[in-house]
Structure formats: structure tokens, C-alpha cells
Design a protein around this motif. Structure first.
Motif, mmCIF file in Angstrom:
data_model
loop_
_atom_site.group_PDB
_atom_site.id
_atom_site.type_symbol
_atom_site.label_atom_id
_atom_site.label_comp_id
_atom_site.label_asym_id
_atom_site.label_seq_id
_atom_site.Cartn_x
_atom_site.Cartn_y
_atom_site.Cartn_z
ATOM 1 N N GLY A 155 -51.565 -66.376 -43.589
ATOM 2 C CA GLY A 155 -52.779 -67.182 -43.535
ATOM 3 C C GLY A 155 -53.490 -67.298 -44.865
ATOM 4 O O GLY A 155 -54.637 -67.738 -44.937
ATOM 5 N N ARG A 156 -52.801 -66.931 -45.935
ATOM 6 C CA ARG A 156 -53.400 -66.877 -47.271
ATOM 7 C C ARG A 156 -53.376 -68.234 -47.959
ATOM 8 O O ARG A 156 -52.342 -68.883 -48.057
ATOM 9 C CB ARG A 156 -52.618 -65.865 -48.108
ATOM 10 C CG ARG A 156 -53.206 -65.567 -49.451
ATOM 11 C CD ARG A 156 -52.343 -64.607 -50.266
ATOM 12 N NE ARG A 156 -51.340 -63.910 -49.501
ATOM 13 C CZ ARG A 156 -51.175 -62.589 -49.518
ATOM 14 N NH1 ARG A 156 -51.947 -61.828 -50.252
ATOM 15 N NH2 ARG A 156 -50.215 -62.040 -48.829
ATOM 16 N N ASP A 157 -54.552 -68.640 -48.467
ATOM 17 C CA ASP A 157 -54.650 -69.867 -49.253
ATOM 18 C C ASP A 157 -53.885 -69.655 -50.557
ATOM 19 O O ASP A 157 -54.135 -68.681 -51.267
ATOM 20 C CB ASP A 157 -56.119 -70.194 -49.545
ATOM 21 C CG ASP A 157 -56.281 -71.491 -50.311
ATOM 22 O OD1 ASP A 157 -55.948 -71.503 -51.521
ATOM 23 O OD2 ASP A 157 -56.745 -72.464 -49.720
ATOM 24 N N PRO A 158 -52.948 -70.556 -50.913
ATOM 25 C CA PRO A 158 -52.136 -70.348 -52.121
ATOM 26 C C PRO A 158 -52.932 -70.434 -53.424
ATOM 27 O O PRO A 158 -52.488 -69.922 -54.441
ATOM 28 C CB PRO A 158 -51.084 -71.453 -52.052
ATOM 29 C CG PRO A 158 -51.614 -72.466 -51.116
ATOM 30 C CD PRO A 158 -52.562 -71.768 -50.199
ATOM 31 N N ILE A 159 -54.094 -71.035 -53.401
ATOM 32 C CA ILE A 159 -54.894 -71.166 -54.620
ATOM 33 C C ILE A 159 -55.905 -70.034 -54.746
ATOM 34 O O ILE A 159 -55.932 -69.316 -55.741
ATOM 35 C CB ILE A 159 -55.596 -72.543 -54.664
ATOM 36 C CG1 ILE A 159 -54.533 -73.635 -54.725
ATOM 37 C CG2 ILE A 159 -56.552 -72.631 -55.866
ATOM 38 C CD1 ILE A 159 -55.047 -75.037 -54.503
ATOM 39 N N SER A 160 -56.719 -69.832 -53.706
ATOM 40 C CA SER A 160 -57.787 -68.825 -53.791
ATOM 41 C C SER A 160 -57.314 -67.430 -53.409
ATOM 42 O O SER A 160 -57.923 -66.439 -53.803
ATOM 43 C CB SER A 160 -58.952 -69.224 -52.880
ATOM 44 O OG SER A 160 -58.570 -69.114 -51.504
ATOM 45 N N GLY A 161 -56.260 -67.338 -52.606
ATOM 46 C CA GLY A 161 -55.810 -66.036 -52.106
ATOM 47 C C GLY A 161 -56.593 -65.572 -50.886
ATOM 48 O O GLY A 161 -56.288 -64.528 -50.311
ATOM 49 N N ASP A 162 -57.600 -66.352 -50.473
ATOM 50 C CA ASP A 162 -58.395 -66.003 -49.287
ATOM 51 C C ASP A 162 -57.571 -66.210 -48.023
ATOM 52 O O ASP A 162 -56.736 -67.117 -47.945
ATOM 53 C CB ASP A 162 -59.653 -66.877 -49.205
ATOM 54 C CG ASP A 162 -60.621 -66.634 -50.353
ATOM 55 O OD1 ASP A 162 -60.578 -65.530 -50.946
ATOM 56 O OD2 ASP A 162 -61.414 -67.549 -50.655
ATOM 57 N N ILE A 163 -57.836 -65.389 -47.014
ATOM 58 C CA ILE A 163 -57.192 -65.552 -45.718
ATOM 59 C C ILE A 163 -58.023 -66.548 -44.919
ATOM 60 O O ILE A 163 -59.178 -66.284 -44.590
ATOM 61 C CB ILE A 163 -57.081 -64.205 -44.965
ATOM 62 C CG1 ILE A 163 -56.345 -63.163 -45.815
ATOM 63 C CG2 ILE A 163 -56.419 -64.407 -43.609
ATOM 64 C CD1 ILE A 163 -54.933 -63.524 -46.200
ATOM 65 N N LEU A 164 -57.432 -67.696 -44.592
ATOM 66 C CA LEU A 164 -58.172 -68.772 -43.942
ATOM 67 C C LEU A 164 -57.767 -69.020 -42.494
ATOM 68 O O LEU A 164 -58.453 -69.733 -41.775
ATOM 69 C CB LEU A 164 -58.020 -70.066 -44.738
ATOM 70 C CG LEU A 164 -58.497 -70.017 -46.200
ATOM 71 C CD1 LEU A 164 -58.293 -71.377 -46.865
ATOM 72 C CD2 LEU A 164 -59.951 -69.596 -46.277
ATOM 73 N N LEU A 165 -56.646 -68.460 -42.071
ATOM 74 C CA LEU A 165 -56.228 -68.605 -40.677
ATOM 75 C C LEU A 165 -55.291 -67.458 -40.320
ATOM 76 O O LEU A 165 -54.817 -66.737 -41.191
ATOM 77 C CB LEU A 165 -55.567 -69.972 -40.435
ATOM 78 C CG LEU A 165 -54.399 -70.414 -41.336
ATOM 79 C CD1 LEU A 165 -53.071 -69.857 -40.884
ATOM 80 C CD2 LEU A 165 -54.342 -71.927 -41.340
ATOM 81 N N TRP A 166 -55.079 -67.283 -39.009
ATOM 82 C CA TRP A 166 -54.133 -66.254 -38.583
ATOM 83 C C TRP A 166 -52.734 -66.687 -39.005
ATOM 84 O O TRP A 166 -52.328 -67.815 -38.765
ATOM 85 C CB TRP A 166 -54.166 -66.055 -37.067
ATOM 86 C CG TRP A 166 -55.425 -65.427 -36.591
ATOM 87 C CD1 TRP A 166 -56.406 -66.017 -35.862
ATOM 88 C CD2 TRP A 166 -55.850 -64.081 -36.822
ATOM 89 N NE1 TRP A 166 -57.418 -65.129 -35.631
ATOM 90 C CE2 TRP A 166 -57.115 -63.925 -36.205
ATOM 91 C CE3 TRP A 166 -55.313 -62.996 -37.505
ATOM 92 C CZ2 TRP A 166 -57.825 -62.740 -36.229
ATOM 93 C CZ3 TRP A 166 -56.019 -61.811 -37.532
ATOM 94 C CH2 TRP A 166 -57.251 -61.688 -36.898
ATOM 95 N N GLY A 167 -52.022 -65.775 -39.630
ATOM 96 C CA GLY A 167 -50.698 -66.120 -40.120
ATOM 97 C C GLY A 167 -49.668 -65.071 -39.779
ATOM 98 O O GLY A 167 -49.867 -64.219 -38.929
ATOM 99 N N ARG A 168 -48.570 -65.134 -40.482
ATOM 100 C CA ARG A 168 -47.449 -64.213 -40.283
ATOM 101 C C ARG A 168 -46.698 -64.106 -41.593
ATOM 102 O O ARG A 168 -46.955 -64.840 -42.534
ATOM 103 C CB ARG A 168 -46.551 -64.738 -39.174
ATOM 104 C CG ARG A 168 -45.951 -66.066 -39.565
ATOM 105 C CD ARG A 168 -45.388 -66.905 -38.458
ATOM 106 N NE ARG A 168 -44.697 -66.216 -37.424
ATOM 107 C CZ ARG A 168 -44.418 -66.733 -36.248
ATOM 108 N NH1 ARG A 168 -44.776 -67.965 -35.981
ATOM 109 N NH2 ARG A 168 -43.769 -66.065 -35.338
#
Length: 193
Positions: A155-168
Motif C-alpha cells: 500500500g506504499r505510495d512510490p513517490i512519498s513512501g506513505d502507506i495509502l491503502l491496505w496492500g500486500r
């Protein structure tokens, strides 16, 4: 491609209590990708080509139907003109299970490129296989694409590195990618010998 199907169903907004129409001639991964998102797979009959039958799709549509997921396989692609018409008339999403359809086309258009998109498997027994499990998502929607890029990396934004959604954690490792890149150089020679 199982992860790919699960993620594409998820980011397409299909979830709890939604219905997804699938072919009876498919692998369990098609139905499990839908079920993993809380939706219900609704199998319908195949035509003489062993692919999903558009008339069966129309009969199965209910108020809960959100998606049609044709399985493209054995070098064939379903009647996407009819499936697209049904989708448009009923405001349904199309997601293709094209796990076994690399190289298959319908009227010159590649399997996996209709609707929101599709998934192709790189399992070793497929037309183009890596050394283990692997798959790819083909996508026609920029927002869905951006969400898929984040989802595959926790769920990591590729630019900011922030987690923006549930991911895997569902990224193809470098060794598998290198093996596929090497094989892909010879893809047309092998496929169209």
C-alpha cells in the motif's frame, strides 16, 4: 496471476456481497480471487468454443451483479463484442482471467486488454513461464493502475513512501523478472513458429 486477479478485483471496487459472473470452464483461482474479496462467483455455461456464453451471462445478471470475468484460454478469446455490449448495457465491470491466454486475440486485440484489464500467468507451464510463480496485470484505467502499484508493495505510495491503502507483498522478484526478460526476446519466435 492469482494475486493479480485478487488485486484487480479489489481495486475495481468489487467486494462484500457483490456478484461476479464467471465461466464454468476455469480454474478454482478465478472463483477464489472473487471470494477472497468477499464477493460471490456466479458460474455460467460455456458455448461450443468452451468459453463463457454471452446468453448465459445475460440470464445470470441480478441487482447484485457488478462484474463479468471471462476466462480466456486454450489460445482463444471469448466473444468480447457481446460481453462488452452486455457490460455497457448493465453498467458492469469486465475483468479478464487471461492467465492462459498470452498471445490470444479477439479481432486483433489482445486478451487481457478489454474492460478494466486482465491478468496473465507466468507459471512455468504457461506459454511464457518463469522459474516459479509470477503474473502480470494489464490495466486500462490510470487510477486503478496507480492503486495496483501501491497495493503490490504494502500500500506504499512510490513517490512519498506513505502507506495509502491496505496492500500486500506481491512483487515479482528480480531473478524471475530477469528470466522472463530473457525468454521474452524469443516470445514471437516460439509462439508463432
Amino acid at each position: 496471476a492469482t494475486d493479480a486477479l485478487e488485486m484487480l478485483v479489489n481495486v475495481s471496487g468489487i467486494g462484500q456481497d457483490d456478484e461476479v459472473i464467471i465461466s464454468t470452464h476455469t480454474m478454482i483461482a478465478t472463483a477464489s480471487a472473487i471470494s477472497a474479496n468477499g464477493a460471490m462467483p456466479i458460474p455460467v455455461e460455456c458455448g461450443s468454443d468452451h468459453l463463457i456464453d454471452p446468453k448465459s451471462i445475460e440470464k445470470a445478471i441480478t441487482s447484485k451483479t457488478k462484474c463479468i470475468m471471462p476466462t480466456q484460454l486454450n489460445g482463444r478469446t471469448a466473444n468480447m463484442d457481446e460481453i462488452s455490449r452486455i457490460s455497457d448495457e448493465n453498467n458492469l465491470v469486465i475483468i479478464e482471467d487471461s492467465a492462459q491466454a498470452l498471445g490470444s486475440k479477439y479481432k486483433g486485440k489482445n486478451a487481457g486488454t478489454f474492460g478494466v484489464g486482465g491478468c496473465i500467468s507466468f507459471y512455468p507451464a504457461k506459454v511464457l513461464g518463469c522459474l516459479g510463480d509470477g503474473g502480470i496485470i494489464l490495466c486500462n484505467d490510470k487510477k486503478i493502475y496507480e492503486n495496483l502499484i501501491m497495493m503490490r508493495d504494502h500500500g506504499r505510495d512510490p513517490i512519498s513512501g506513505d502507506i495509502l491503502l491496505w496492500g500486500r507483498n506481491s512483487r515479482l522478484d528480480n531473478l524471475q523478472a530477469a528470466f522472463l526478460n530473457f525468454q521474452f526476446q524469443y516470445y514471437e519466435d516460439v509462439l508463432f513458429f
